[in-house]
Design an enzyme around this catalytic site. Structure first.
Site, PDB file in Angstrom:
ATOM      1  N   HIS A 279       5.615  -7.827  43.427  1.00 14.60           N
ATOM      2  CA  HIS A 279       6.363  -8.991  43.946  1.00 14.60           C
ATOM      3  C   HIS A 279       6.692 -10.013  42.854  1.00 14.60           C
ATOM      4  O   HIS A 279       6.929 -11.189  43.154  1.00 14.60           O
ATOM      5  CB  HIS A 279       5.558  -9.749  45.035  1.00 14.60           C
ATOM      6  CG  HIS A 279       5.235  -8.929  46.245  1.00 14.60           C
ATOM      7  ND1 HIS A 279       4.012  -8.966  46.857  1.00 14.60           N
ATOM      8  CD2 HIS A 279       5.985  -8.070  46.960  1.00 14.60           C
ATOM      9  CE1 HIS A 279       4.004  -8.151  47.909  1.00 14.60           C
ATOM     10  NE2 HIS A 279       5.197  -7.601  47.978  1.00 14.60           N
TER      11      HIS A 279
ATOM     12  N   GLU B 162      14.862 -12.689  46.086  1.00 14.93           N
ATOM     13  CA  GLU B 162      14.725 -11.744  44.968  1.00 14.93           C
ATOM     14  C   GLU B 162      16.091 -11.327  44.428  1.00 14.93           C
ATOM     15  O   GLU B 162      16.246 -11.086  43.234  1.00 14.93           O
ATOM     16  CB  GLU B 162      13.916 -10.520  45.437  1.00 14.93           C
ATOM     17  CG  GLU B 162      12.449 -10.856  45.622  1.00 14.93           C
ATOM     18  CD  GLU B 162      11.695  -9.896  46.524  1.00 14.93           C
ATOM     19  OE1 GLU B 162      11.942  -9.918  47.750  1.00 14.93           O
ATOM     20  OE2 GLU B 162      10.856  -9.145  46.022  1.00 14.93           O
TER      21      GLU B 162
ATOM     22  N   ARG C 210      16.485  -3.369  41.482  1.00 15.40           N
ATOM     23  CA  ARG C 210      15.060  -3.666  41.569  1.00 15.40           C
ATOM     24  C   ARG C 210      14.275  -2.380  41.269  1.00 15.40           C
ATOM     25  O   ARG C 210      14.589  -1.319  41.788  1.00 15.40           O
ATOM     26  CB  ARG C 210      14.726  -4.134  42.985  1.00 15.40           C
ATOM     27  CG  ARG C 210      13.246  -4.345  43.151  1.00 15.40           C
ATOM     28  CD  ARG C 210      12.845  -4.391  44.591  1.00 15.40           C
ATOM     29  NE  ARG C 210      11.427  -4.652  44.689  1.00 15.40           N
ATOM     30  CZ  ARG C 210      10.670  -4.232  45.687  1.00 15.40           C
ATOM     31  NH1 ARG C 210      11.179  -3.528  46.658  1.00 15.40           N
ATOM     32  NH2 ARG C 210       9.392  -4.506  45.705  1.00 15.40           N
TER      33      ARG C 210
ATOM     34  N   ASN D  21      18.502  -2.718  45.915  1.00 14.53           N
ATOM     35  CA  ASN D  21      17.120  -2.295  46.109  1.00 14.53           C
ATOM     36  C   ASN D  21      17.174  -0.944  46.821  1.00 14.53           C
ATOM     37  O   ASN D  21      17.382  -0.882  48.026  1.00 14.53           O
ATOM     38  CB  ASN D  21      16.360  -3.331  46.950  1.00 14.53           C
ATOM     39  CG  ASN D  21      14.895  -2.978  47.122  1.00 14.53           C
ATOM     40  OD1 ASN D  21      14.438  -1.913  46.672  1.00 14.53           O
ATOM     41  ND2 ASN D  21      14.154  -3.849  47.765  1.00 14.53           N
TER      42      ASN D  21
ATOM     43  N   ARG E  45      -2.061  -2.437  54.963  1.00 14.72           N
ATOM     44  CA  ARG E  45      -2.993  -2.195  53.838  1.00 14.72           C
ATOM     45  C   ARG E  45      -4.254  -3.047  53.983  1.00 14.72           C
ATOM     46  O   ARG E  45      -4.174  -4.213  54.366  1.00 14.72           O
ATOM     47  CB  ARG E  45      -2.323  -2.522  52.509  1.00 14.72           C
ATOM     48  CG  ARG E  45      -1.161  -1.618  52.199  1.00 14.72           C
ATOM     49  CD  ARG E  45      -0.537  -1.955  50.851  1.00 14.72           C
ATOM     50  NE  ARG E  45       0.853  -1.545  50.845  1.00 14.72           N
ATOM     51  CZ  ARG E  45       1.862  -2.272  50.366  1.00 14.72           C
ATOM     52  NH1 ARG E  45       1.641  -3.453  49.812  1.00 14.72           N
ATOM     53  NH2 ARG E  45       3.077  -1.806  50.434  1.00 14.72           N
TER      54      ARG E  45
END
Ligand code: AMP
Length: 397
Positions: free
Chosen positions: A178, A382, A89, A8, A239
């Site tokens: 996600h 992940e 990723r 990643n 956010r």
């Protein structure tokens, strides 16, 4: 036994995990941070050890070279030929990528084109891919997109009610994020339910610094809370999540800011940070709440309320729900937030088991035997999904 590197890459970092497949054992993992700065940080975990060094890492290429050299020096691999594939990723695959795929020049061009939709992520992923291509030219490189899992959403789900030309000209629609985590957690939940995946209706709450909810029916995404970008949906660390877009023009006028500046505030200074006025980190906001700070408590209540809005909508969308899953940093660790959410769902027959919920970061059922909908904590993984896809796509044995 194949060894797969799951990567990643961010703009100044490379997170990695070396997995032995198909056993899915983690042989080594770590992160290189502060790439491009005067002093980098290289953290490596292997054999129960954790080591940190501070090398100078001018670019990602030096980071990858050092990582591979270190793997040999530490005896984690005898030679680089043991690495059979690298899985990367990638945050945004747009409508173009419907599955993970092998990297070639066209794939890299497409990921670059899609950078408009993920300006912080896609360019960094390309730098990471190129650094591994250079260091391991004979090894297949595979890209695994966060958006692919959401490509099964129906047209009526992913379309915004904006001028249709915006979709045709600029690709304005919901893409979600996600996806790799939602897919992993829903597959694992089906195992815990002892049901074939195709017969399951699952709601996944991925609650980290970025957070999204996903309705997964029969192993496929039906809807998700993130949109064109990861700003849509529930409030997150920094956010705002969904709001009336008029807020943007209103604040532009009141504070003499541009739309880009206000959206930047909605991305980076809102959510937990903006509401609590303390921190984007849930641990700090929890400490504030426990000390009696009203805004800290309100932060969690606003988020829990919005999460429940999505859960209710997805329950109706799927015509029921077998289980609600909590994952990622906050979903796995915040006992009070899970309780806050599940206690709002009594009308659907959800019954929290307080004692079972009193744990962190372990896979566990947290509802009572009588609960009509089960709830689980399922730590996400992940990297294992990236490694599985790398093996599948590159046909590695
Ligand atoms: P993630 O983006 O998945 O790494 O999640 C980051 C969020 O998880 C941050 O808001 C952290 O406060 C929260 N988090 C991580 N570990 C813990 C913990 N042990 N207790 C409470 N919150 C945690």
């Amino acid at each position: 036994m194949a060894k797969i590197m799951a990567v990643n890459a961010g703009s100044s970092s490379i997170k990695f995990q070396l997995l032995e497949m198909p056993k899915e054992n983690v042989i080594a993992s770590g992160v290189m941070e502060r790439i491009g700065l005067a002093e980098g940080i290289f953290t490596l975990k292997y054999d129960g050890k954790k080591e940190e060094t501070h090398p100078v890492l001018p670019t990602h290429a030096e980071g990858v070279d050092l990582l591979l050299k270190t793997l040999i020096e530490k005896g984690i691999v005898k030679s680089l030929s043991e690495i059979s594939g690298v899985g990367h990723r990638v945050v945004q695959g747009g409508e173009y990528f419907k599955d993970s795929c092998l990297v070639d020049d066209t794939v890299i061009e497409k990921i670059a084109e899609l950078a408009d939709l993920a300006p912080l992520h896609n360019p960094a992923h390309i730098i990471g891919i190129k650094a591994f291509q250079k260091a391991l030219p004979q090894v297949p490189q595979v890209v695994v997109f966060d958006t692919v899992f959401h490509q099964t959403m129906a047209e009526e789900v992913y379309m915004y009610a904006t001028p249709y030309e915006w979709y045709e000209k600029y690709g304005i629609r919901k893409y979600g994020a996600h996806g790799t985590s939602h897919q992993y957690v829903s597959q694992r939940a089906a195992e815990l339910l002892h049901k074939p995946l195709k017969d399951t209706k699952i709601i996944v709450c991925h609650l980290g610094n970025g957070a999204s909810i996903c309705a997964v029916e029969g192993g496929k995404c039906k809807d998700t809370s993130m949109g064109l970008t990861p700003l849509e949906g529930i409030p997150m660390g920094t956010r705002s999540g969904i709001l009336d877009p008029t807020v943007v023009s209103y604040i532009c006028e009141k504070e003499g800011k541009t739309a880009t500046e206000v959206v930047n505030i909605l991305n980076k200074k809102s959510g937990y940070l903006g509401m609590s006025g303390r921190s984007n980190d849930a641990r700090d906001v929890t400490a504030g709440m426990e000390a009696g700070d009203h805004r800290c408590k309100l932060t969690f209540d606003v988020q829990a309320k919005r999460i429940v809005d999505y859960i209710a909508a997805y329950y109706v969308l799927m015509g029921g729900c077998d289980c609600i899953c909590f994952t990622a940093g906050m979903g796995e660790n915040l006992i009070h937030l899970r309780k806050n959410i599940l206690n709002r769902l009594g009308v659907l027959g959800v019954e929290l088991d307080e004692q079972a919920n009193n744990v962190r970061a372990v896979e566990q059922e947290i509802t009572t035997k009588n609960s009509k909908i089960k709830a689980f904590i399922i730590p996400t993984n992940e990297e294992v999904m990236i490694a599985r896809d790398t093996v599948r796509v590159a046909k590695i044995r």
